[in-house]
Scaffold this motif. Structure first.
Motif, PDB file in Angstrom:
ATOM      1  N   TYR A 154       0.856  -1.189   0.000  1.00 56.85           N
ATOM      2  CA  TYR A 154       0.000   0.000   0.000  1.00 56.85           C
ATOM      3  C   TYR A 154       0.894   1.241   0.000  1.00 56.85           C
ATOM      4  O   TYR A 154       0.658   2.201  -0.720  1.00 56.85           O
TER       5      TYR A 154
ATOM      6  N   HIS B 202      -3.195  -2.696   5.497  1.00 60.71           N
ATOM      7  CA  HIS B 202      -3.902  -1.404   5.549  1.00 60.71           C
ATOM      8  C   HIS B 202      -5.402  -1.624   5.787  1.00 60.71           C
ATOM      9  O   HIS B 202      -6.018  -0.951   6.624  1.00 60.71           O
TER      10      HIS B 202
ATOM     11  N   HIS C   3     -12.750  -0.797   2.018  1.00 55.53           N
ATOM     12  CA  HIS C   3     -12.818   0.516   1.377  1.00 55.53           C
ATOM     13  C   HIS C   3     -11.852   0.683   0.205  1.00 55.53           C
ATOM     14  O   HIS C   3     -12.113   1.441  -0.717  1.00 55.53           O
ATOM     15  N   ASP C   4     -10.720  -0.028   0.226  1.00 54.67           N
ATOM     16  CA  ASP C   4      -9.734   0.143  -0.855  1.00 54.67           C
ATOM     17  C   ASP C   4      -9.675  -1.053  -1.801  1.00 54.67           C
ATOM     18  O   ASP C   4      -8.680  -1.210  -2.523  1.00 54.67           O
TER      19      ASP C   4
ATOM     20  N   ASP D 192      -8.720   5.359   8.085  1.00 54.94           N
ATOM     21  CA  ASP D 192      -7.919   5.089   6.882  1.00 54.94           C
ATOM     22  C   ASP D 192      -6.543   5.779   6.977  1.00 54.94           C
ATOM     23  O   ASP D 192      -5.496   5.170   6.747  1.00 54.94           O
TER      24      ASP D 192
HETATM   25 FE   LIG Z   1      -7.337   3.466   2.468  1.00 49.23          FE
END
Ligand SMILES: [Fe+2]
Length: 200
Positions: A39, A48, A72-73, A175
């Motif tokens: 990441y 992450h 979310h990613d 985040d």
């Molecule tokens: Fe993120």
């Protein structure tokens, strides 16, 4: 133009035809196998995701936000965007929209919307709070510029009023902190039941 990876298309087809139970396995297998890339220099994409979910679990009473934080990613994985490929810091492929489109087939809007808005939430937080911008990582500052930079006052007010934006801003703050080398957090298996109960 977005360039969805072949593995993302294969994975989506598998998800669409799988049973509800099998979908969590497919989802977590995808995070596990495609989340090993970096990441940033400190953490992998999977680390992450797990750190973000852990912070959400520790600091929120809202289970849907834990699931959203974990996922979310996923758009970065679907686009093969990772730290060894620096071009995504110079071009925005809208990983949040890619994720939201995919997840909306399987999860309700209270999970999907914070994912969809987590980039707008960064722009909003940067516009509302100068200290927030200063606290961002260098990579996050660079992607902020690529993602559109500061908002006008009108844009900020409009965004703040959107459904799910408060959740998205909460997610965004977890985040931003979920990039800590050596931060030991629970593994994916901890979230199986939570992901399962949130499936449509
Ligand atoms: Fe993120």
């Amino acid at each position: 133009m977005t360039a969805l990876a072949d593995h993302a298309m294969t994975w989506m087809k598998l998800m669409q035809t799988a049973s509800r139970q099998a979908r969590v396995d497919l989802l977590f297998d995808y995070l596990r196998s495609h989340g090993q890339s970096s990441y940033d220099p400190s953490v992998s994409q999977l680390e992450h995701a797990l750190q973000t979910a852990h912070l959400a679990q520790q600091e929120s009473q809202l289970p849907h936000l834990v699931v959203a934080s974990l996922l979310h990613d996923i758009g970065h994985l679907m686009l093969d965007e990772h730290d060894e490929r620096g071009d995504f810091l110079h071009q925005d492929w809208a990983h949040e929209a890619v994720a939201a489109r995919a997840l909306s087939e399987f999860f309700p809007s209270n999970v999907v919307t914070p994912v969809q808005r987590h980039v707008s939430a960064k722009r909003l937080l940067c516009s509302l709070d100068g200290a927030y911008y200063e606290g961002l990582s260098e990579a996050s500052k660079r992607s902020f510029a690529v993602q559109g930079g500061p908002l006008s006052r009108f844009e900020a007010e409009r965004l703040q009023a959107l459904e799910g934006m408060q959740d998205a801003m909460a997610l965004r703050r977890w985040d931003d902190r979920a990039k800590a080398k050596g931060f030991e957090v629970p593994g994916l298996e901890m979230y199986f039941d939570l992901a399962f109960v949130h499936l449509l």
